[in-house]
Scaffold this motif. Structure first.
Motif, PDB file in Angstrom:
ATOM      1  N   GLU A 190       0.851  -1.119   0.080  1.00 32.36           N
ATOM      2  CA  GLU A 190      -0.002   0.091  -0.133  1.00 32.36           C
ATOM      3  C   GLU A 190       0.852   1.229  -0.048  1.00 32.36           C
ATOM      4  O   GLU A 190       1.958   1.369   0.315  1.00 32.36           O
ATOM      5  CB  GLU A 190      -0.749   0.022   1.249  1.00 32.36           C
ATOM      6  CG  GLU A 190       0.065   0.313   2.688  1.00 32.36           C
ATOM      7  CD  GLU A 190      -0.782   0.121   3.831  1.00 32.36           C
ATOM      8  OE1 GLU A 190      -1.648  -0.478   3.830  1.00 32.36           O
ATOM      9  OE2 GLU A 190      -0.450   0.895   4.691  1.00 32.36           O
ATOM     10  N   THR A 191       0.262   2.354  -0.391  1.00 32.08           N
ATOM     11  CA  THR A 191       0.699   3.588  -0.193  1.00 32.08           C
ATOM     12  C   THR A 191      -0.192   4.666   0.415  1.00 32.08           C
ATOM     13  O   THR A 191      -1.211   4.330   0.537  1.00 32.08           O
ATOM     14  CB  THR A 191       1.626   4.147  -1.412  1.00 32.08           C
ATOM     15  OG1 THR A 191       2.485   5.319  -1.088  1.00 32.08           O
ATOM     16  CG2 THR A 191       0.626   4.475  -2.498  1.00 32.08           C
ATOM     17  N   CYS A 192       0.226   5.854   0.476  1.00 34.23           N
ATOM     18  CA  CYS A 192      -0.607   6.835   1.295  1.00 34.23           C
ATOM     19  C   CYS A 192      -0.713   7.957   0.487  1.00 34.23           C
ATOM     20  O   CYS A 192       0.061   8.391  -0.344  1.00 34.23           O
ATOM     21  CB  CYS A 192       0.051   7.044   2.684  1.00 34.23           C
ATOM     22  SG  CYS A 192       0.301   5.567   3.689  1.00 34.23           S
ATOM     23  N   PRO A 193      -1.739   8.663   0.905  1.00 37.14           N
ATOM     24  CA  PRO A 193      -2.011  10.237   0.370  1.00 37.14           C
ATOM     25  C   PRO A 193      -0.841  10.936   0.405  1.00 37.14           C
ATOM     26  O   PRO A 193      -0.524  12.046  -0.376  1.00 37.14           O
ATOM     27  CB  PRO A 193      -3.162  10.580   1.008  1.00 37.14           C
ATOM     28  CG  PRO A 193      -3.932   9.403   1.368  1.00 37.14           C
ATOM     29  CD  PRO A 193      -2.904   8.521   1.577  1.00 37.14           C
ATOM     30  N   HIS A 194      -0.323  10.981   1.785  1.00 35.32           N
ATOM     31  CA  HIS A 194       0.736  11.985   1.922  1.00 35.32           C
ATOM     32  C   HIS A 194       2.091  11.818   0.927  1.00 35.32           C
ATOM     33  O   HIS A 194       2.800  12.668   0.479  1.00 35.32           O
ATOM     34  CB  HIS A 194       1.442  12.250   3.303  1.00 35.32           C
ATOM     35  CG  HIS A 194       1.442  11.002   3.839  1.00 35.32           C
ATOM     36  ND1 HIS A 194       0.305  10.275   4.441  1.00 35.32           N
ATOM     37  CD2 HIS A 194       2.527   9.904   4.473  1.00 35.32           C
ATOM     38  CE1 HIS A 194       0.628   9.312   5.279  1.00 35.32           C
ATOM     39  NE2 HIS A 194       1.777   9.182   5.237  1.00 35.32           N
TER      40      HIS A 194
ATOM     41  N   ASP B 228      -3.150   5.628   6.810  1.00 36.77           N
ATOM     42  CA  ASP B 228      -2.256   5.723   7.641  1.00 36.77           C
ATOM     43  C   ASP B 228      -2.280   6.743   8.668  1.00 36.77           C
ATOM     44  O   ASP B 228      -1.371   7.538   9.203  1.00 36.77           O
ATOM     45  CB  ASP B 228      -0.662   5.516   7.277  1.00 36.77           C
ATOM     46  CG  ASP B 228       0.280   5.501   8.239  1.00 36.77           C
ATOM     47  OD1 ASP B 228      -0.058   5.034   9.537  1.00 36.77           O
ATOM     48  OD2 ASP B 228       1.447   5.610   8.348  1.00 36.77           O
ATOM     49  N   HIS B 229      -3.486   7.187   8.993  1.00 36.46           N
ATOM     50  CA  HIS B 229      -3.955   8.221   9.952  1.00 36.46           C
ATOM     51  C   HIS B 229      -3.427   7.737  11.320  1.00 36.46           C
ATOM     52  O   HIS B 229      -3.632   7.067  11.924  1.00 36.46           O
ATOM     53  CB  HIS B 229      -5.707   8.245  10.075  1.00 36.46           C
ATOM     54  CG  HIS B 229      -6.140   9.263  10.882  1.00 36.46           C
ATOM     55  ND1 HIS B 229      -6.146  10.661  10.593  1.00 36.46           N
ATOM     56  CD2 HIS B 229      -6.562   9.018  12.095  1.00 36.46           C
ATOM     57  CE1 HIS B 229      -6.534  11.132  11.805  1.00 36.46           C
ATOM     58  NE2 HIS B 229      -6.982  10.216  12.737  1.00 36.46           N
TER      59      HIS B 229
ATOM     60  N   ALA C 111      -2.072  13.024  10.205  1.00 35.30           N
ATOM     61  CA  ALA C 111      -3.646  12.885  10.425  1.00 35.30           C
ATOM     62  C   ALA C 111      -4.286  13.507   9.155  1.00 35.30           C
ATOM     63  O   ALA C 111      -4.180  14.380   8.678  1.00 35.30           O
ATOM     64  CB  ALA C 111      -3.757  13.938  11.611  1.00 35.30           C
ATOM     65  N   SER C 112      -5.061  12.417   8.729  1.00 36.79           N
ATOM     66  CA  SER C 112      -5.637  12.648   7.194  1.00 36.79           C
ATOM     67  C   SER C 112      -6.937  11.744   6.949  1.00 36.79           C
ATOM     68  O   SER C 112      -7.261  11.660   5.684  1.00 36.79           O
ATOM     69  CB  SER C 112      -4.570  12.424   6.078  1.00 36.79           C
ATOM     70  OG  SER C 112      -3.929  11.044   6.397  1.00 36.79           O
TER      71      SER C 112
ATOM     72  N   VAL D  59      -4.159  19.399  13.546  1.00 35.30           N
ATOM     73  CA  VAL D  59      -2.666  19.361  13.133  1.00 35.30           C
ATOM     74  C   VAL D  59      -2.724  18.683  11.874  1.00 35.30           C
ATOM     75  O   VAL D  59      -3.163  17.605  11.765  1.00 35.30           O
ATOM     76  CB  VAL D  59      -1.741  18.846  14.143  1.00 35.30           C
ATOM     77  CG1 VAL D  59      -0.400  18.896  13.269  1.00 35.30           C
ATOM     78  CG2 VAL D  59      -1.610  19.628  15.304  1.00 35.30           C
ATOM     79  N   THR D  60      -2.483  19.186  10.731  1.00 35.38           N
ATOM     80  CA  THR D  60      -2.501  18.492   9.453  1.00 35.38           C
ATOM     81  C   THR D  60      -1.560  19.018   8.491  1.00 35.38           C
ATOM     82  O   THR D  60      -1.589  20.548   8.574  1.00 35.38           O
ATOM     83  CB  THR D  60      -3.639  18.384   8.726  1.00 35.38           C
ATOM     84  OG1 THR D  60      -3.360  17.690   7.583  1.00 35.38           O
ATOM     85  CG2 THR D  60      -4.410  19.493   8.730  1.00 35.38           C
ATOM     86  N   PRO D  61      -0.589  18.543   7.710  1.00 32.76           N
ATOM     87  CA  PRO D  61       0.177  19.359   6.762  1.00 32.76           C
ATOM     88  C   PRO D  61      -0.621  19.638   5.679  1.00 32.76           C
ATOM     89  O   PRO D  61       0.024  20.709   4.724  1.00 32.76           O
ATOM     90  CB  PRO D  61       1.373  18.032   6.357  1.00 32.76           C
ATOM     91  CG  PRO D  61       0.334  16.845   6.794  1.00 32.76           C
ATOM     92  CD  PRO D  61      -0.362  16.933   7.769  1.00 32.76           C
ATOM     93  N   TYR D  62      -2.049  19.527   5.522  1.00 34.42           N
ATOM     94  CA  TYR D  62      -2.682  20.010   4.361  1.00 34.42           C
ATOM     95  C   TYR D  62      -3.420  21.187   4.726  1.00 34.42           C
ATOM     96  O   TYR D  62      -4.142  21.834   3.932  1.00 34.42           O
ATOM     97  CB  TYR D  62      -3.731  18.842   4.080  1.00 34.42           C
ATOM     98  CG  TYR D  62      -3.100  17.485   3.529  1.00 34.42           C
ATOM     99  CD1 TYR D  62      -2.730  17.319   2.350  1.00 34.42           C
ATOM    100  CD2 TYR D  62      -3.190  16.564   4.524  1.00 34.42           C
ATOM    101  CE1 TYR D  62      -2.174  16.235   1.997  1.00 34.42           C
ATOM    102  CE2 TYR D  62      -2.650  15.222   4.236  1.00 34.42           C
ATOM    103  CZ  TYR D  62      -2.324  14.957   2.809  1.00 34.42           C
ATOM    104  OH  TYR D  62      -1.706  13.860   2.392  1.00 34.42           O
ATOM    105  N   GLU D  63      -3.064  21.898   5.762  1.00 31.65           N
ATOM    106  CA  GLU D  63      -3.831  23.173   6.202  1.00 31.65           C
ATOM    107  C   GLU D  63      -3.445  24.190   5.161  1.00 31.65           C
ATOM    108  O   GLU D  63      -2.418  24.355   4.633  1.00 31.65           O
ATOM    109  CB  GLU D  63      -3.081  23.476   7.409  1.00 31.65           C
ATOM    110  CG  GLU D  63      -3.431  24.946   7.836  1.00 31.65           C
ATOM    111  CD  GLU D  63      -5.036  25.160   8.531  1.00 31.65           C
ATOM    112  OE1 GLU D  63      -5.555  26.173   8.394  1.00 31.65           O
ATOM    113  OE2 GLU D  63      -5.251  24.066   8.737  1.00 31.65           O
ATOM    114  N   GLY D  64      -4.416  24.849   4.839  1.00 31.57           N
ATOM    115  CA  GLY D  64      -4.296  25.798   3.779  1.00 31.57           C
ATOM    116  C   GLY D  64      -4.429  25.263   2.159  1.00 31.57           C
ATOM    117  O   GLY D  64      -4.314  26.052   1.323  1.00 31.57           O
TER     118      GLY D  64
END
Length: 473
Positions: free
Chosen positions: A285-289, A335-336, A359-360, A432-437
């Motif tokens: 598997e892989t992940c969105p990030h 992988d939240h 967190a995603s 908290v998320t790296p996708y902020e904005g």
């Protein structure tokens, strides 16, 4: 993101309410009509009849039905099967301040996910035996907005618990090949991995593995600090490749099934491809990030981007997309892995001491779809990776597809709608998320569980799942 856009049309086209429907054909509790729906890997106009929580028919859009009610999707919406996310760290009990069943499953529903599988670690106790599984299930009971299943864990000394865990209903077991970051879930060495795989091979159980090589990581010790490049260099692709190779060789010797979680690199991908070509029963598997975030654009000190393995550069990302498209990588999962704001150490910005995890769970579909459409990849393909392939990994053959006999779980998705991520509006426990904005294209308008639209503020109606019996191939 669950929005307030047009979700339910009506058969009379007027009032905005769902009205009773009449017609012929099998009696249904509800019929959903969609000008666009992802069915059998293609997008077409359909009407889907649901009775007692199951799909009883999939017919043409105009098909007449004898139904208690009808729902007509808006023109800009697509009916999808409910997504299945097989890699979620809920953390309850024991670390519920990081996340919990109530918040994690609401966030999943808001992201179009109708089934999650909870990882065995970061909760206390870890899910290492049937007694711990019972504690986990008791903590989840009555809290879940979507359906929840559980992975067990494989650690040194618990090989005799792997069969009892499966008998108690876990979908497989996870191990680490290096330090997991929590003391209650130690890693397997080569001998321990062989023992676990031999035991799992007896009853065809599945082993999931965090595949990074401990010696390689130790040789690239991270000095700490704010430099993201230094952190990435401390978790090199060679560590992933070496661990994937060792896992594949051990699985082949045992005749067991194994699965690589969160694959992040071209080097690891090459090892998966080689193992599959050799006939090893290995999936990945892989992940969105890993598919959407570029290491070169990560600001130094922004520890919201820390995860292990790390987010890598665009060339590695391109390789992962190619691996998905050629079938080397089987599926995409979140992988939240959330934690508290304090543990992310955002003020210090030190990648050496911040907790690693993205967190995603609410954001996976729009994140992957935004990137996929820019690469010319169709929504049908994305749904295959995030619904049917994940359902197949878990052995949940009646989920992940809009098909007669399947559970009537759906996501209503507006693939052209644009929106901007605001971490404070997400249902994750910690903002908290790296996708902020970040601007996404594609919004989840509603999610349906067993033929009923989920009310995120209503009574949780998710069920706790036991793994289905599996026949050896």
């Amino acid at each position: 993101m669950l929005t307030g856009g047009r979700v339910e049309g009506v058969v009379d086209g007027g009032s905005g309410d769902v009205v009773p429907a009449v017609g012929g054909g099998p009696r249904a509790d509800v019929v959903l009509r969609a000008a666009r729906a992802v069915v059998d890997g293609a997008t077409r106009a359909v009407s889907v009849a649901v009775r007692e929580g199951r799909i009883v028919a999939v017919e043409a859009f105009e098909h007449p039905w004898a139904a208690a009610r009808e729902v007509v999707l808006a023109e800009d919406e697509v009916l999808l099967p409910g997504l299945v996310d097989t890699h979620v760290h809920v953390n309850e009990p024991g670390r519920t301040e990081w996340e919990g069943f109530a918040s994690a499953t609401r966030a999943a529903a808001a992201g179009g996910i109708t089934t999650i599988l909870d990882m065995p670690l970061n909760s206390v106790p870890a899910t290492l035996d049937p007694a711990a599984l019972a504690v986990k299930r008791a903590a989840a009971a009555g809290q879940c907005t979507v359906d929840v299943g559980f992975w067990g864990g494989a650690v040194p000394g618990n090989a005799d618990q792997l069969a009892p865990l499966h008998a108690a209903g876990v979908f497989g077991v996870k191990c680490f090949l290096l330090d997991s970051g929590v003391a209650e879930f130690p890693p397997l060495d080569a001998a321990g991995l062989a023992v676990a795989l031999a035991e799992l091979a007896r009853f065809d159980g599945l082993l999931l593995a965090h595949a990074e090589d401990a010696e390689e990581i130790d040789a690239h010790a991270h000095p700490g600090g704010r430099s993201f490049a230094d952190f990435v260099a401390s978790r090199p692709p060679s560590a992933e490749a070496r661990a994937v190779r060792a896992l594949a060789e051990a699985a082949a010797r045992a005749g067991a099934r194994a699965h690589v979680v969160h694959l992040s690199s071209a080097a690891g991908l090459a090892e998966v491809a080689a193992a599959k070509a050799a006939g090893t029963r290995l999936s990945a598997e892989t992940c969105p990030h890993y598919l959407t975030l570029d290491a070169g654009a990560v600001p130094d000190g922004d520890t919201s981007f820390k995860c292990c393995p790390p987010i890598r550069d665009r060339a590695e990302q391109d390789a992962l997309w190619a691996g998905l498209l050629d079938g080397t990588i089987d599926c995409v999962v979140s992988d939240h892995s959330p934690c508290t704001v304090e543990l992310k150490r955002l003020e210090e910005g030190d990648f050496g001491i911040a907790w690693g995890g993205i967190a995603s769970v609410q954001l996976g579909l729009p994140a992957v779809w935004t990137a996929a459409r820019s690469r010319g990849v169709g929504l049908e393909t994305v749904v295959g990776w995030m619904a049917s392939a994940t359902a197949d990994l878990a052995g949940l053959r009646d989920r992940g597809r809009i098909a007669v006999g399947n559970v009537a779980d759906f996501a209503v998705f507006a693939p052209e709608e644009e929106w901007v991520v605001d971490a404070r509006s997400l249902h994750h426990r910690n903002a908290v998320t790296p996708y902020e904005g970040r601007r996404f294209t594609g919004a989840v308008r509603s999610t349906w569980l067993r033929g009923n639209r989920i009310d995120l503020e209503g009574e949780p109606r998710g069920e706790l799942l036991h793994a289905p019996a599996r026949e050896r191939p």
